[in-house]
Design a protein around this motif. Structure first.
Motif, PDB file in Angstrom:
ATOM      1  N   ASP A  74       0.834  -1.204   0.000  1.00  0.00           N
ATOM      2  CA  ASP A  74       0.000   0.000   0.000  1.00  0.00           C
ATOM      3  C   ASP A  74       0.870   1.256   0.000  1.00  0.00           C
ATOM      4  N   LEU A  75       1.952   1.237   0.757  1.00  0.00           N
ATOM      5  CA  LEU A  75       2.861   2.376   0.826  1.00  0.00           C
ATOM      6  C   LEU A  75       3.533   2.608  -0.529  1.00  0.00           C
ATOM      7  N   VAL A  76       4.007   1.543  -1.141  1.00  0.00           N
ATOM      8  CA  VAL A  76       4.661   1.662  -2.457  1.00  0.00           C
ATOM      9  C   VAL A  76       3.670   2.217  -3.491  1.00  0.00           C
ATOM     10  N   HIS A  77       2.436   1.731  -3.455  1.00  0.00           N
ATOM     11  CA  HIS A  77       1.415   2.190  -4.398  1.00  0.00           C
ATOM     12  C   HIS A  77       1.097   3.672  -4.178  1.00  0.00           C
ATOM     13  N   ALA A  78       0.944   4.082  -2.929  1.00  0.00           N
ATOM     14  CA  ALA A  78       0.626   5.482  -2.624  1.00  0.00           C
ATOM     15  C   ALA A  78       1.761   6.410  -3.064  1.00  0.00           C
ATOM     16  N   ILE A  79       2.996   5.992  -2.850  1.00  0.00           N
ATOM     17  CA  ILE A  79       4.137   6.810  -3.269  1.00  0.00           C
ATOM     18  C   ILE A  79       4.182   6.917  -4.792  1.00  0.00           C
ATOM     19  N   ALA A  80       3.898   5.819  -5.491  1.00  0.00           N
ATOM     20  CA  ALA A  80       3.890   5.838  -6.961  1.00  0.00           C
ATOM     21  C   ALA A  80       2.788   6.759  -7.478  1.00  0.00           C
ATOM     22  N   GLN A  81       1.618   6.711  -6.853  1.00  0.00           N
ATOM     23  CA  GLN A  81       0.514   7.573  -7.263  1.00  0.00           C
ATOM     24  C   GLN A  81       0.858   9.040  -7.029  1.00  0.00           C
ATOM     25  N   ARG A  82       1.483   9.344  -5.898  1.00  0.00           N
ATOM     26  CA  ARG A  82       1.871  10.727  -5.608  1.00  0.00           C
ATOM     27  C   ARG A  82       2.916  11.196  -6.619  1.00  0.00           C
ATOM     28  N   ASP A  83       3.836  10.312  -6.998  1.00  0.00           N
ATOM     29  CA  ASP A  83       4.842  10.677  -7.998  1.00  0.00           C
ATOM     30  C   ASP A  83       4.197  11.017  -9.346  1.00  0.00           C
ATOM     31  N   LYS A  84       3.140  10.272  -9.723  1.00  0.00           N
ATOM     32  CA  LYS A  84       2.423  10.572 -10.960  1.00  0.00           C
ATOM     33  C   LYS A  84       1.794  11.963 -10.892  1.00  0.00           C
ATOM     34  N   VAL A  85       1.243  12.289  -9.729  1.00  0.00           N
ATOM     35  CA  VAL A  85       0.621  13.601  -9.573  1.00  0.00           C
ATOM     36  C   VAL A  85       1.684  14.697  -9.634  1.00  0.00           C
ATOM     37  N   PHE A  86       2.874  14.433  -9.059  1.00  0.00           N
ATOM     38  CA  PHE A  86       3.975  15.394  -9.162  1.00  0.00           C
ATOM     39  C   PHE A  86       4.370  15.617 -10.623  1.00  0.00           C
ATOM     40  N   GLU A  87       4.343  14.555 -11.434  1.00  0.00           N
ATOM     41  CA  GLU A  87       4.652  14.687 -12.858  1.00  0.00           C
ATOM     42  C   GLU A  87       3.626  15.580 -13.551  1.00  0.00           C
ATOM     43  N   GLN A  88       2.347  15.392 -13.211  1.00  0.00           N
ATOM     44  CA  GLN A  88       1.296  16.240 -13.770  1.00  0.00           C
ATOM     45  C   GLN A  88       1.516  17.697 -13.371  1.00  0.00           C
ATOM     46  N   LYS A  89       1.908  17.900 -12.123  1.00  0.00           N
ATOM     47  CA  LYS A  89       2.158  19.260 -11.641  1.00  0.00           C
ATOM     48  C   LYS A  89       3.254  19.917 -12.476  1.00  0.00           C
ATOM     49  N   LYS A  90       4.307  19.177 -12.759  1.00  0.00           N
ATOM     50  CA  LYS A  90       5.413  19.723 -13.554  1.00  0.00           C
ATOM     51  C   LYS A  90       4.964  20.036 -14.971  1.00  0.00           C
ATOM     52  N   ILE A  91       4.171  19.165 -15.571  1.00  0.00           N
ATOM     53  CA  ILE A  91       3.689  19.379 -16.935  1.00  0.00           C
ATOM     54  C   ILE A  91       2.866  20.666 -17.005  1.00  0.00           C
ATOM     55  N   PHE A  92       1.932  20.844 -16.069  1.00  0.00           N
ATOM     56  CA  PHE A  92       1.095  22.041 -16.093  1.00  0.00           C
ATOM     57  C   PHE A  92       1.901  23.295 -15.758  1.00  0.00           C
TER      58      PHE A  92
ATOM     59  N   ILE B 249       0.091   5.430   6.531  1.00  0.00           N
ATOM     60  CA  ILE B 249       0.586   4.058   6.341  1.00  0.00           C
ATOM     61  C   ILE B 249       1.894   3.859   7.094  1.00  0.00           C
ATOM     62  N   LYS B 250       2.776   4.862   7.042  1.00  0.00           N
ATOM     63  CA  LYS B 250       4.041   4.760   7.778  1.00  0.00           C
ATOM     64  C   LYS B 250       3.790   4.666   9.278  1.00  0.00           C
ATOM     65  N   ALA B 251       2.803   5.416   9.765  1.00  0.00           N
ATOM     66  CA  ALA B 251       2.471   5.352  11.194  1.00  0.00           C
ATOM     67  C   ALA B 251       1.930   3.970  11.565  1.00  0.00           C
ATOM     68  N   GLN B 252       1.118   3.392  10.678  1.00  0.00           N
ATOM     69  CA  GLN B 252       0.598   2.047  10.933  1.00  0.00           C
ATOM     70  C   GLN B 252       1.725   1.028  10.971  1.00  0.00           C
ATOM     71  N   ILE B 253       2.671   1.150  10.043  1.00  0.00           N
ATOM     72  CA  ILE B 253       3.813   0.227  10.026  1.00  0.00           C
ATOM     73  C   ILE B 253       4.597   0.359  11.325  1.00  0.00           C
ATOM     74  N   LYS B 254       4.825   1.602  11.747  1.00  0.00           N
ATOM     75  CA  LYS B 254       5.581   1.831  12.979  1.00  0.00           C
ATOM     76  C   LYS B 254       4.830   1.261  14.179  1.00  0.00           C
TER      77      LYS B 254
END
Length: 146
Positions: A23-41, A123-128
């Motif tokens: 779940d953490l890996v997926h959330a980070i990947a999704q956030r990275d995609k949004v960062f890419e969109q931010k850069k494009i715009f 998610i990081k808090a849950q892991i901890k």
């Protein structure tokens, strides 16, 4: 250590490995995609502002035809542009309309980044928390806080 504790530790570790970490890996990947969109715009906004500032009405450019094959193109009227609005749709905008659309999209993207950042922190808090539970079950000394 008795078998009940061993079984609890195994289930906690399995939960972290099979559920929380993916779940953490997926959330980070999704956030990275949004960062890419931010850069494009952001890049598009800067380019439109430069066109406006320099009063450019026509331009020469390279167009990607696909597979990194480019062709030189002459744009006789650059006062209207097509912006990808999603789902394969492109809308023709004037520069001011495009800038209004871009600012609205940038606000939405900023909210998405905040949501993903909160999700990642959760998610990081849950892991901890699960790791702390394992530590208590195994009766290990607490790690020093830095």
């Amino acid at each position: 250590m008795d078998t009940i504790k061993q079984e609890k530790v195994r289930r906690f570790e399995e939960f972290v490995d099979r559920r929380l970490k993916p779940d953490l890996v997926h959330a980070i990947a999704q956030r990275d995609k949004v960062f890419e969109q931010k850069k494009i715009f952001s890049d598009l906004r800067i380019n439109i502002e430069n066109l406006e500032k320099n009063s450019v009405t026509n331009l020469k450019t390279l167009v990607n035809l696909g597979s990194e094959v480019y062709m030189q193109a002459n744009v006789p009227d650059a006062t209207h542009i097509f912006v990808d609005v999603g789902l394969g749709f492109h809308v023709e905008f004037t520069w001011s309309e495009a800038l209004n659309y871009i600012s609205a999209r940038e606000e939405k993207i900023a909210r998405q980044i905040e949501e993903y950042t909160r999700l990642i922190a959760s998610i990081k808090a849950q892991i901890k928390m699960v790791c702390e539970g394992i530590r208590e079950l195994l009766q290990l000394p607490a790690e020093p806080a830095y």
